[in-house]
Design an enzyme around this catalytic site. Sequence first.
Site, PDB file in Angstrom:
ATOM      1  NE  ARG A 152      98.090 149.095  46.428  1.00  0.00           N
ATOM      2  CZ  ARG A 152      99.261 149.654  46.705  1.00  0.00           C
ATOM      3  NH1 ARG A 152      99.827 149.421  47.884  1.00  0.00           N
ATOM      4  NH2 ARG A 152      99.879 150.398  45.817  1.00  0.00           N
ATOM      5  NE  ARG A 161      97.617 147.062  56.354  1.00  0.00           N
ATOM      6  CZ  ARG A 161      98.831 147.072  55.783  1.00  0.00           C
ATOM      7  NH1 ARG A 161      98.949 146.722  54.518  1.00  0.00           N
ATOM      8  NH2 ARG A 161      99.888 147.408  56.475  1.00  0.00           N
ATOM      9  CD  GLU A 188     105.100 151.220  52.529  1.00  0.00           C
ATOM     10  OE1 GLU A 188     105.045 150.137  53.135  1.00  0.00           O
ATOM     11  OE2 GLU A 188     104.986 151.335  51.304  1.00  0.00           O
ATOM     12  CB  SER A 220     107.786 152.710  48.766  1.00  0.00           C
ATOM     13  OG  SER A 220     107.087 152.149  47.704  1.00  0.00           O
ATOM     14  NE  ARG A 237      98.948 153.396  54.164  1.00  0.00           N
ATOM     15  CZ  ARG A 237      99.675 152.290  54.162  1.00  0.00           C
ATOM     16  NH1 ARG A 237     101.000 152.355  54.041  1.00  0.00           N
ATOM     17  NH2 ARG A 237      99.095 151.102  54.260  1.00  0.00           N
TER      18      ARG A 237
END
Length: 418
Positions: free
Chosen positions: A258, A273, A345, A348, A385
């Site tokens: 990403r 991140r 987070e 999801s 994460r």
Amino acid sequence: MLSIKNIRENFEEVEAGLAKKHVKADLDHLIKLDDKRRQLIVETDELKNLKNKASKEIPQLSGQDKEKKIAQMKESQAKSKTLERELEEIKTEIDATLVKLPNPAHESVPEGADEQDNVVIDTWGKKPSFDFKPKDHVDIGKDLDIIDIERAAKVSGSRFSYIKGQLVLLELALVWFALDKLIKKGFTPMLPPVLVKEAAMYGTGFLPADEAQIYKTALDDLYLIGTSEVPLASYHSDEIIEEEKLPLRYTGFSTCFRREAGAYGKDTRGMFRVHQFDKVEMFSFCSPDKSYEEHDFIRQTEEEMMQELGLPYRVVNICGGDLGAPAAKKYDLEIYLPGQDKYRELTSCSNCTDFQARRLNIRMRTDKGNQLLHTLNGTAIAVGRTIIAILENYQQKDGSVKVPEVLQKYTGFEVIKK
RNA sequence: GGAGGAGUCGCAUAGUGGUUGAGUGCAGCCGCCUGCUAAGCGGUUAAGCUGGGAAACUGGCUUCGAGAGUUCGAAUCUCUCCUCCUCCGCCA
């Protein structure tokens, strides 16, 4: 993508669902365009019918009759071409509008503009209490020499990391843990390609919406996936699946890439991140009338894994304004990070209803004919994460880190230490 | 990267400008025949768009890997692209 038919038949529902996502679309204009499209189809079909009849007559004719007929058809075909071009333009205009419209939000999605309005619906686990000042994963990783961000910056730039030593084994243990569990639940494991064609990105809805987040190769029109959702969803594109085979569940393990454009100030410390991470993903192809059940199943599976890993979390129902384009509804699991003293987070899961299925042309065969199916995706283990969460929640006073019990049979050790 | 070859309705195939609304075989399904099985006979088996109709139903159009072109007319001719196969080169 929405279908024009769906917009015609459920006008108010679609309008409300889009409004919840804070998207305003001129649906009336779309319907006018569609009226014009239909009218043109009738006209061009008549001319084509004429053509088909003539091409059967012409070989039977000869002499002047033949010449005359050919001349006649020449004229009518020219007219047909003009109308067809007009029809193409209208179709292009309709599609260009439709492809940009997001999936309308489900009625159970909370109203809201952004993150602030997401609704916490459940909380599990006790935050750990320490009789020392807990460190964050950056310090833990440095002290144990298992994460090297400085050298990653030298080699690849910011937002990259090296994972070293025992932590590598912990990563693989997490992957095994997830796969073992998911295989038992009927997921077929997959190692998908991480480079995909543009069509796969459009089909899953990442293009055109998230262009800035996606790495593209310079010489080959290929894109690096940000999640294995992309190749997993596209796996059955242009296929019709027997209804009895649903739900079809896959779990993909892949590296994800990403660009994180626009996140310049955010989470600059550590590897929370990063541009590259590994992830085990769940993906389900499902009958439309069971997709919300399936959504709960996927969410529960995520929760089970967090509970077995002993990581405190809360469940968040994402509000309309914070939903991405393909999702009609989404839950996030947020994990407690002692280093930040915050819930962040971790996973999801989304129900994309028929949004991706329409773009990818994936249908199911039923007694009553074929219809688009529903697609759902959910994170099983976002490895980077999850590692952060384990390091921070399981750290000990002496600087070592305990390995969660369920992972010990995979790692072969109980503690990460110097 | 170089040189060739191929992509047709689930599978296999026929089809080199006009009765192709794409034929045939296999497989599948339904029926007949039938001690059982096999064989045989008959029927049937794609998807999308659109018109008429309250509906049952029915008319039309599109699709032969994709797109563009030539032509009154393209599975068939031309161009571009994609995928697969064979050989050569390179390579984890």
